[in-house]
Design an enzyme around this catalytic site. Structure first.
Site, PDB file in Angstrom:
ATOM      1  N   CYS A 114     -43.241 -62.041  10.335  1.00 58.47           N
ATOM      2  CA  CYS A 114     -43.267 -60.706  11.206  1.00 58.47           C
ATOM      3  C   CYS A 114     -44.514 -59.853  10.522  1.00 58.47           C
ATOM      4  O   CYS A 114     -44.984 -59.025  11.406  1.00 58.47           O
ATOM      5  CB  CYS A 114     -42.136 -60.178  11.229  1.00 58.47           C
ATOM      6  SG  CYS A 114     -40.921 -61.216  12.178  1.00 58.47           S
ATOM      7  N   HIS A 251     -43.841 -52.722  13.742  1.00 61.57           N
ATOM      8  CA  HIS A 251     -43.210 -54.052  14.104  1.00 61.57           C
ATOM      9  C   HIS A 251     -42.105 -53.777  15.095  1.00 61.57           C
ATOM     10  O   HIS A 251     -41.208 -53.232  14.861  1.00 61.57           O
ATOM     11  CB  HIS A 251     -43.033 -54.949  13.112  1.00 61.57           C
ATOM     12  CG  HIS A 251     -42.437 -56.344  13.285  1.00 61.57           C
ATOM     13  ND1 HIS A 251     -42.933 -57.219  14.228  1.00 61.57           N
ATOM     14  CD2 HIS A 251     -41.392 -56.739  12.802  1.00 61.57           C
ATOM     15  CE1 HIS A 251     -41.991 -58.129  14.354  1.00 61.57           C
ATOM     16  NE2 HIS A 251     -40.911 -58.038  13.527  1.00 61.57           N
ATOM     17  N   ASN A 281     -38.805 -59.534  19.778  1.00 61.01           N
ATOM     18  CA  ASN A 281     -39.521 -59.744  18.470  1.00 61.01           C
ATOM     19  C   ASN A 281     -40.249 -60.972  19.088  1.00 61.01           C
ATOM     20  O   ASN A 281     -39.979 -61.916  18.694  1.00 61.01           O
ATOM     21  CB  ASN A 281     -38.722 -60.002  17.433  1.00 61.01           C
ATOM     22  CG  ASN A 281     -39.320 -60.080  16.016  1.00 61.01           C
ATOM     23  OD1 ASN A 281     -40.475 -60.134  16.118  1.00 61.01           O
ATOM     24  ND2 ASN A 281     -38.416 -59.797  15.000  1.00 61.01           N
TER      25      ASN A 281
HETATM   26  N1  ACO Z   1     -23.984 -60.965  21.375  1.00 63.08           N
HETATM   27  C1  ACO Z   1     -22.659 -60.479  21.116  1.00 63.08           C
HETATM   28  N2  ACO Z   1     -21.995 -60.417  20.093  1.00 63.08           N
HETATM   29  C2  ACO Z   1     -22.802 -60.965  18.871  1.00 63.08           C
HETATM   30  C3  ACO Z   1     -24.056 -61.369  19.065  1.00 63.08           C
HETATM   31  C4  ACO Z   1     -24.682 -61.422  20.444  1.00 63.08           C
HETATM   32  N3  ACO Z   1     -25.812 -61.844  20.675  1.00 63.08           N
HETATM   33  N4  ACO Z   1     -24.541 -61.720  17.868  1.00 63.08           N
HETATM   34  C5  ACO Z   1     -23.575 -61.329  16.908  1.00 63.08           C
HETATM   35  N5  ACO Z   1     -22.715 -60.696  17.603  1.00 63.08           N
HETATM   36  C6  ACO Z   1     -21.041 -60.312  17.362  1.00 63.08           C
HETATM   37  C7  ACO Z   1     -21.010 -60.827  15.660  1.00 63.08           C
HETATM   38  O1  ACO Z   1     -20.369 -62.155  15.875  1.00 63.08           O
HETATM   39  C8  ACO Z   1     -19.970 -59.843  15.188  1.00 63.08           C
HETATM   40  O2  ACO Z   1     -18.718 -60.058  15.742  1.00 63.08           O
HETATM   41  P1  ACO Z   1     -17.341 -59.702  14.847  1.00 63.08           P
HETATM   42  O3  ACO Z   1     -17.434 -58.338  14.371  1.00 63.08           O
HETATM   43  O4  ACO Z   1     -16.372 -60.102  15.753  1.00 63.08           O
HETATM   44  O5  ACO Z   1     -17.531 -60.984  13.597  1.00 63.08           O
HETATM   45  C9  ACO Z   1     -20.260 -58.457  15.713  1.00 63.08           C
HETATM   46  O6  ACO Z   1     -21.458 -59.017  16.838  1.00 63.08           O
HETATM   47  C10 ACO Z   1     -21.300 -57.695  14.877  1.00 63.08           C
HETATM   48  O7  ACO Z   1     -22.374 -58.515  14.176  1.00 63.08           O
HETATM   49  P2  ACO Z   1     -23.271 -57.985  13.118  1.00 63.08           P
HETATM   50  O8  ACO Z   1     -24.273 -59.236  12.519  1.00 63.08           O
HETATM   51  O9  ACO Z   1     -22.519 -57.185  12.055  1.00 63.08           O
HETATM   52  O10 ACO Z   1     -23.897 -56.967  14.044  1.00 63.08           O
HETATM   53  P3  ACO Z   1     -25.024 -55.952  13.756  1.00 63.08           P
HETATM   54  O11 ACO Z   1     -24.921 -54.671  14.144  1.00 63.08           O
HETATM   55  O12 ACO Z   1     -25.522 -56.233  12.355  1.00 63.08           O
HETATM   56  O13 ACO Z   1     -26.293 -56.236  14.524  1.00 63.08           O
HETATM   57  C11 ACO Z   1     -28.538 -57.572  14.439  1.00 63.08           C
HETATM   58  C12 ACO Z   1     -26.870 -57.766  14.473  1.00 63.08           C
HETATM   59  C13 ACO Z   1     -28.910 -56.984  15.802  1.00 63.08           C
HETATM   60  C14 ACO Z   1     -29.029 -59.053  14.153  1.00 63.08           C
HETATM   61  C15 ACO Z   1     -28.795 -56.662  13.305  1.00 63.08           C
HETATM   62  O14 ACO Z   1     -28.206 -56.913  12.107  1.00 63.08           O
HETATM   63  C16 ACO Z   1     -30.378 -56.622  13.155  1.00 63.08           C
HETATM   64  O15 ACO Z   1     -30.913 -56.058  14.041  1.00 63.08           O
HETATM   65  N6  ACO Z   1     -31.033 -57.027  12.006  1.00 63.08           N
HETATM   66  C17 ACO Z   1     -32.392 -57.005  11.878  1.00 63.08           C
HETATM   67  C18 ACO Z   1     -32.555 -58.551  12.138  1.00 63.08           C
HETATM   68  C19 ACO Z   1     -34.161 -58.466  12.765  1.00 63.08           C
HETATM   69  O16 ACO Z   1     -34.584 -57.693  13.154  1.00 63.08           O
HETATM   70  N7  ACO Z   1     -34.657 -59.820  12.564  1.00 63.08           N
HETATM   71  C20 ACO Z   1     -35.897 -60.062  12.891  1.00 63.08           C
HETATM   72  C21 ACO Z   1     -36.697 -60.901  11.964  1.00 63.08           C
HETATM   73  S1  ACO Z   1     -37.125 -59.787  10.786  1.00 63.08           S
HETATM   74  C22 ACO Z   1     -37.899 -58.527  11.172  1.00 63.08           C
HETATM   75  O17 ACO Z   1     -38.805 -58.582  12.118  1.00 63.08           O
HETATM   76  C23 ACO Z   1     -37.849 -57.244  10.702  1.00 63.08           C
END
Ligand code: ACO
Length: 324
Positions: A114, A251, A281
């Site tokens: 990214c 980004h 993304n």
């Molecule tokens: N739909 C519904 N529920 C979901 C999904 C989904 N797509 N994905 C995960 N969940 C659930 C999980 O299973 C979890 O359930 P549980 O509480 O019963 O265990 C709950 O949602 C919370 O999951 P978390 O992983 O704790 O959610 P979080 O608030 O951290 O959000 C996310 C997840 C959106 C991926 C976040 O961590 C994030 O945005 N991280 C950055 C990742 C990113 O942007 N990566 C891109 C590449 S790197 C970059 O570009 C910077």
């Protein structure tokens, strides 16, 4: 007078097919509300079966050349940022070069996930300032839909396909911070975080392309920190400070990351360009996509100071400061 890289034009391309959050909810256990609340994403574009990364890059490059009023004959450098190359080799940049009909100069790929666009921009900027090229195409193009595990809801909802490009020309515009052009770039990496965001395949490991694997919360934390710090560093390198910044073009991974970076830098929401809702993304393509969005809406005025920043797999991170 010293040479500086000046942005002459920007362009972008998103594939025709749109996949909404509701469409995804029919494929995996997710829903529109969860995706919007956690990421700010509403839809993503998916490349057609016969579209390659070089095809997306070509369309973005042609749009950027048109915006610049430049011709393909002027290009003597193509730096392409991609994590999803057409083939393992040769560089997708060389395929793009052939598809554009360019037959001179250098063409190579940069792989910094990214952060790829900023790594590519920094390489092109350095070569232009050294006089090694005069007119560069810097392209970010990705087809993430081909490296996603469509059964893994924690990753497949986050990414999309797309491309963006910038035409840079070397100009003798002086070296003051009030003169237009790229004022500074800064890059960083810490390979100890390999496992937090990677693809579980590759030519030397499994022989197949593999799928994206990610520890979302770890990535989130580092993204906010590294992106904010990079902007401050790039500003300091240019002899400027946060109060000089007019626009942040971050980004586009997640609107919550973007909001936190903007707040940490003391910017108001209307100083931050956000396009993640429309295309999710697209990795190396998000910054030129957001830049193009800003140019099309005439957000940036001559003399404005733009801060670009990204963080991605590796981890890698970086920033650039541009006087518009
Ligand atoms: N739909 C519904 N529920 C979901 C999904 C989904 N797509 N994905 C995960 N969940 C659930 C999980 O299973 C979890 O359930 P549980 O509480 O019963 O265990 C709950 O949602 C919370 O999951 P978390 O992983 O704790 O959610 P979080 O608030 O951290 O959000 C996310 C997840 C959106 C991926 C976040 O961590 C994030 O945005 N991280 C950055 C990742 C990113 O942007 N990566 C891109 C590449 S790197 C970059 O570009 C910077």
């Amino acid at each position: 007078m010293p040479l500086r890289s000046v942005v002459k034009g920007v362009g972008a391309y998103l594939p025709e097919r749109v996949l909404t959050n509701d469409d995804l909810a029919r494929m995996v256990d997710t829903n529109d509300e969860w995706i919007r609340q956690r990421t700010g994403i509403a839809r993503r574009h998916i490349a057609a079966k016969d579209e390659l990364t070089s095809d997306l890059g070509r369309k973005a490059a042609l749009a950027a050349l048109d915006n610049a009023g430049a011709s393909v004959d002027e290009i003597d450098l193509i730096v392409m940022a991609t994590t999803t190359p057409d083939n393992t080799f040769p560089a997708t940049a060389t395929r793009l070069q052939a598809k554009l009909g360019v037959t001179r100069g250098a063409a190579f790929d940069v792989q910094a996930v990214c952060t790829g666009f900023l790594y590519a921009l920094a390489q092109a900027d350095n070569m232009l300032r050294l006089g090694q090229a005069r007119c560069a195409l810097v392209v970010g193009a990705e087809i993430y839909s081909r490296i996603l595990d469509w059964e893994d809801r924690s990753t497949c909802v986050l990414f999309g396909d797309g491309a963006g490009a910038v035409v840079l020309k070397a100009e003798a515009v002086g070296d003051g911070a009030d003169e237009r052009g790229v004022l500074s770039t800064t890059l960083g990496a810490d390979g100890r975080f390999y496992d937090a965001l990677y693809v579980d395949g590759g030519p030397a490991s499994t022989g197949s392309a593999g799928f994206v694997r990610m520890q979302g919360q770890e990535v989130f934390r580092h993204a906010v920190k590294r992106m904010s710090e990079s902007v401050e560093r790039a500003l300091a390198d240019a002899g400027l400070s946060l109060s000089d910044l007019d626009w942040l073009i971050p980004h586009q991974a997640n609107s919550r990351i973007i909001d936190k970076v903007g707040a940490r830098l003391g910017l108001t929401p209307d100083q931050v360009v956000v396009t993640v809702e429309e295309h999710a993304n697209t990795s190396a393509a998000t910054i030129p996509l957001a830049l193009t969005h800003g140019v099309q809406r005439q957000l940036f005025k001559p003399g404005d100071l733009l801060g670009l920043t990204a963080m991605g797999g590796g981890f890698t991170w970086g920033a650039a400061v541009i006087r518009w």
